[in-house]
Design a protein around this motif. Sequence first.
Motif: not given
Length: 180
Positions: A50-58, A67-75
């Motif tokens: 899970e940790k490795r998979l959740l490190s991807y943004d796309f 896209i990941s929550p991290r990238l969604a927040t940035l965009l």
Amino acid sequence: MLFELKIFDYPNTYWFEYESNEISNYDLLQCKKIQNDNPLIFKLKKKVSEKRLLSYDFCFSDGPDFISPRLATLLANNKDFLKDVQLLDANVIINGQNHSGFKVINILRTISCIDMDKSDSEPILDYLPDGPKRFYKIVFKQDIEENFYMARCLESEGRIVMSDKLRQFFIENNVKGIKL
């Protein structure tokens, strides 16, 4: 300058299955806003880190990409980006755990960006010579003056292109999962 959005360094074991049928890939090719009150659901059947998979943004699926929550927040903080793209809520299920905050990218803009004289293509259907094309080689136009962040190619609507400013934003923010 523009760049094609391409998968990079994304393991096959991380491809999600699209569990929702409310919105199809065809709906997303229309480049129109979509009304949807329920999050789209994606499920990963295989057990993974899970940790490795959740490190991807796309993230990629047999349906729409998201896209990941991290990238969604940035965009989400970029109003100009949001003129070209609608972000639809998505939940993903990994190892039986539900994760929210993901977003499906619904691109709202098309631009003519493929140089058809320099590219190598043929009609997918012989009886529709001006219809959809199968490309063997693509050369992008260099003189595009449109101000955009992300768009679908008018000549090949399945292809997504991004501007240099979006590419630089992705590089600066260490976005993982696409070729930069």
